[in-house]
Structures are given as structure tokens and as C-alpha cells.
Design a protein around this motif. Structure first.
Motif, PDB file in Angstrom:
ATOM      1  N   ALA A  85       1.049  -1.008  -0.079  1.00 37.77           N
ATOM      2  CA  ALA A  85       0.027   0.058   0.088  1.00 37.77           C
ATOM      3  C   ALA A  85       0.857   1.199   0.109  1.00 37.77           C
ATOM      4  O   ALA A  85       1.893   1.231   0.444  1.00 37.77           O
ATOM      5  N   SER A  86       0.257   2.363  -0.522  1.00 39.77           N
ATOM      6  CA  SER A  86       1.138   3.563  -0.633  1.00 39.77           C
ATOM      7  C   SER A  86       0.770   4.690   0.405  1.00 39.77           C
ATOM      8  O   SER A  86      -0.461   4.764   0.684  1.00 39.77           O
ATOM      9  N   VAL A  87       1.640   5.185   1.040  1.00 41.25           N
ATOM     10  CA  VAL A  87       1.512   6.444   1.843  1.00 41.25           C
ATOM     11  C   VAL A  87       1.293   7.550   0.839  1.00 41.25           C
ATOM     12  O   VAL A  87       1.994   7.897   0.084  1.00 41.25           O
ATOM     13  N   LEU A  88       0.178   8.183   0.932  1.00 42.69           N
ATOM     14  CA  LEU A  88      -0.166   9.391   0.089  1.00 42.69           C
ATOM     15  C   LEU A  88      -0.957  10.520   0.847  1.00 42.69           C
ATOM     16  O   LEU A  88      -1.302  10.386   2.043  1.00 42.69           O
ATOM     17  N   GLU A  89      -0.482  11.655   0.276  1.00 40.51           N
ATOM     18  CA  GLU A  89      -1.124  12.700   0.698  1.00 40.51           C
ATOM     19  C   GLU A  89      -2.292  12.951   0.325  1.00 40.51           C
ATOM     20  O   GLU A  89      -2.956  12.401  -0.528  1.00 40.51           O
ATOM     21  N   ILE A  90      -3.264  13.456   1.493  1.00 36.31           N
ATOM     22  CA  ILE A  90      -4.831  13.165   1.236  1.00 36.31           C
ATOM     23  C   ILE A  90      -5.251  13.984  -0.001  1.00 36.31           C
ATOM     24  O   ILE A  90      -6.283  13.794  -0.445  1.00 36.31           O
ATOM     25  N   ASN A  91      -4.673  15.227  -0.492  1.00 33.32           N
ATOM     26  CA  ASN A  91      -4.979  15.733  -1.737  1.00 33.32           C
ATOM     27  C   ASN A  91      -4.612  15.016  -3.221  1.00 33.32           C
ATOM     28  O   ASN A  91      -4.802  15.551  -4.013  1.00 33.32           O
ATOM     29  N   ASP A  92      -3.832  13.796  -2.859  1.00 36.03           N
ATOM     30  CA  ASP A  92      -3.495  13.290  -4.144  1.00 36.03           C
ATOM     31  C   ASP A  92      -4.602  12.485  -4.740  1.00 36.03           C
ATOM     32  O   ASP A  92      -5.446  11.858  -3.996  1.00 36.03           O
ATOM     33  N   ALA A  93      -4.664  12.669  -6.225  1.00 36.16           N
ATOM     34  CA  ALA A  93      -5.809  12.275  -6.831  1.00 36.16           C
ATOM     35  C   ALA A  93      -6.069  10.803  -6.725  1.00 36.16           C
ATOM     36  O   ALA A  93      -7.124  10.182  -6.963  1.00 36.16           O
ATOM     37  N   ARG A  94      -4.907  10.176  -6.330  1.00 35.39           N
ATOM     38  CA  ARG A  94      -5.091   8.627  -6.203  1.00 35.39           C
ATOM     39  C   ARG A  94      -5.872   8.056  -4.878  1.00 35.39           C
ATOM     40  O   ARG A  94      -6.020   6.946  -4.757  1.00 35.39           O
ATOM     41  N   VAL A  95      -6.186   9.043  -3.817  1.00 40.28           N
ATOM     42  CA  VAL A  95      -6.650   8.574  -2.615  1.00 40.28           C
ATOM     43  C   VAL A  95      -8.069   8.124  -2.941  1.00 40.28           C
ATOM     44  O   VAL A  95      -8.671   7.426  -2.204  1.00 40.28           O
ATOM     45  N   HIS A  96      -8.729   8.970  -3.883  1.00 37.03           N
ATOM     46  CA  HIS A  96     -10.297   8.771  -3.872  1.00 37.03           C
ATOM     47  C   HIS A  96     -10.512   8.961  -5.481  1.00 37.03           C
ATOM     48  O   HIS A  96     -10.428   9.939  -5.896  1.00 37.03           O
TER      49      HIS A  96
END
Ligand SMILES: [Zn+2]
Ligand SMILES: [Zn+2]
Length: 330
Positions: A226-237
């Protein structure tokens, strides 16, 4: 847990896109994630939205058995009271950090035990700065989401026995995250001094719950990351929406008739289904007949129509599901 709830007004169109299930939404005080439709219920646990009728074609195109419902609607009164059922959300990410660059202490759900208007603050710093939610989450390609496992990350390169035995503490802050400029962010455990470098986009094994509000382990391949992503990254949702154009078989719908009322009430149909023995069944039919101001015979006739497949009567209406998701019935 603080008793105060925050409310965010949301348009229907937003509920389908950037405020849909699993999205992270900014409220007045906290970031939250929107829970799934199983929890869009009233106090008794019944679905709170109005059912959408005569959309069997859309349901079969979506491949679902469940009823389609509108989202519940609530209104906030001038005195702050809320009438109706809200779309539920959960504060997330659960971790907050101290914005003092010399401190950076991470706090797990620091809002626990606070009163309505109290903001979580860092008690270790002299001026007690307000904490901020961490802007990172853990995302798995299958759609799972979780908090970043800060304790695990801090201790991933442990050397000494003390470090290997260091256990997570969910109450007292003991992990710190500090920006070290060119060398990146440093994550450290104050208990055992285990240290690691924290950067965005790191990949780690996913061993968490399916969603922050679904406390069941996610079934993922052990070798998957799994990736740690910033919440505003388009891949989050990435919400998936489908549009459907419904042209109901008007000629077959008998609006206002007993069969229409019965077909439109899953609660009544369920009551009849549950009453299997002759006596209870008769009593249920009588109650419903009195409710719909008709005879028991009319209810029996309507049930036969529904059994025969009212309103479509097995006529499989052509469905064309095109690439952009339009469902056509005709
Ligand atoms: Zn601090
Ligand atoms: Zn430690």
C-alpha cells in the motif's frame, strides 16, 4: 469522544463526486471521511433515504439486488439542532501532529475526552499550539484505506532488543515527526529512540482494516503493498459514477392502485413474507388491507401480480450499457 458533531452542508452532486463514500472532506474543525451507505440509517437502524421506485432495469444494469435510495436529508435549525438523518462521517486521519517544528509530536485521536469547543493542543510545548491532522493516509490499490502505521514505520529498522520490544502507546504521545530539510522528514520514537526517514509515496505492506469505519481486516495479498499518499493526491479517492436514463414502462405502472402501493413498500412485502403460517399471514394481510383501504382479496390479487413480475412481467427490456455509462431502457 467529544459529544459535539460537526455538520457540513453537501449538495447531491457533490455526494456523487468529491464527497462520496470514502472521500476525505474538510469540515469546520476536522477532516472526515464519508461512511458507506450501510450506515445511512435512522435511529432504529433502518435505511433513512427515500426509496427510488421502478428502477429495476437500472438495478440489473448495476448488477445489484438491493433497493436504490435517495440520500437522507437533514436540516440544521437556527438553534443548531438537526432534524432528519445526516450522511455519517468519521474524523480521519486519526493522527494529529504538533506544528512546532522543534516538537512534531504525533497524537492519536487527541479529541478524545475534550469538551465541545475545546481544540486538541500539544501539552509538551510551552505555548500549547493547536494540533493539526496529519495530511497522509495509507491507500491500497484495491480501495482500502487506513491511518499511516506510524509506530511500525518508526520501528521498521530497529537494531537493539529494547527497540524491537518497543510497543505502541495509544494514549500518551511518544512519536515525533520533524522536517529535517534536505534529508527529509525524520520519524522518531521518544521511548526507544528508533528513527526512520519518512517520505511521501513510500510503499509498505497493508495489514489494516478495510476502511476506517469497517473494522474487518482487508483481504489483501501478502506480497501486495500500500502507498502512503497525501490526502489531496488524486489517487486517494476515485469515485465511480454511472448515469442512467430511466424511461419507466408507464403503460404498465398502475399508479395509485393497490399493486402500486404494495410494490412500492418493501416493508409491507417483507411483513407478508415473514408471516408464513396461515393465521399470522391473515392478520398481516388484514392490517395492510386496512392501511391501504382495500379488501384482503385485493391484496392477494396484487401479490399475484407482483409474483407474476409486475411491472415488467419478465419482459426483458433492452439495456444498452455504453462506455460512458448511460443505461437505456426502451
Ligand atoms: Zn508540541
Ligand atoms: Zn520505540
Amino acid at each position: 469522544m467529544s459529544k459535539k458533531s460537526e455538520f457540513i452542508p453537501v449538495r447531491l452532486s457533490h455526494l456523487l463526486r468529491h464527497c462520496s463514500v470514502g472521500a476525505i472532506v474538510r469540515g469546520p474543525d476536522y477532516l472526515m471521511t464519508v461512511k458507506d451507505t450501510r450506515e445511512w440509517t435512522d435511529r432504529n437502524g433502518n435505511p433513512a433515504g427515500e426509496p427510488i421506485r421502478y428502477v429495476d432495469g437500472v438495478r440489473s444494469a448495476l448488477g445489484i439486488e438491493q433497493e436504490l435510495r435517495e440520500p437522507p436529508v437533514a436540516t440544521e435549525k437556527d438553534n443548531g439542532q438537526v432534524e432528519g438523518v445526516c450522511v455519517p462521517a468519521l474524523r480521519f486521519p486519526s493522527w494529529m501532529y504538533c506544528p512546532n517544528p522543534k516538537c512534531g509530536l504525533l497524537h492519536y485521536k487527541p479529541w478524545r475526552g475534550l469538551s465541545a469547543n475545546e481544540k486538541p493542543r500539544c501539552q509538551k510545548c510551552e505555548n500549547k499550539p493547536k494540533l493539526e491532522q496529519v495530511p497522509w493516509v495509507l491507500i491500497h490499490a484495491e480501495g482500502h484505506m487506513a491511518d499511516v502505521p506510524w509506530h511500525w514505520l518508526a520501528h521498521q529498522n530497529t537494531n537493539t532488543p529494547t527497540q524491537k520490544q518497543c510497543r505502541a502507546d495509544w494514549h500518551e504521545p511518544y512519536l515525533s515527526l520533524k522536517d529535517k530539510g534536505a534529508t527529509g522528514r525524520q520519524l522518531q520514537c521518544e521511548h526507544c529512540k528508533a528513527t526512520s526517514v519518512f517520505n511521501d509515496d513510500i510503499k509498505i505492506p497493508y495489514t489494516a482494516w478495510r476502511q476506517p469505519w469497517i473494522k474487518e481486516d482487508a483481504e489483501v495479498d501478502k506480497d501486495d503493498f500500500a502507498s502512503v499518499l497525501e490526502i489531496n493526491d488524486a489517487r486517494v479517492h476515485m469515485p465511480q459514477t454511472r448515469s442512467a436514463l430511466v424511461i419507466p414502462p408507464e403503460s404498465r405502472i398502475r399508479k395509485g392502485t393497490v399493486v402500486d402501493h404494495l410494490y412500492s413498500s418493501s416493508q409491507k412485502l417483507q411483513m407478508i413474507k415473514n408471516a408464513k403460517l396461515p393465521l399470522p399471514r391473515k392478520s398481516v394481510l388484514r392490517t395492510i388491507a386496512s392501511d391501504l383501504r382495500c379488501s384482503v382479496q385485493e391484496i392477494e390479487d396484487a401479490l399475484k401480480e407482483i409474483d407474476k413480475g409486475y411491472p415488467l412481467y419478465g419482459q426483458n427490456i433492452t439495456q444498452v450499457l455504453t462506455q460512458n455509462g448511460w443505461v437505456r431502457k426502451g
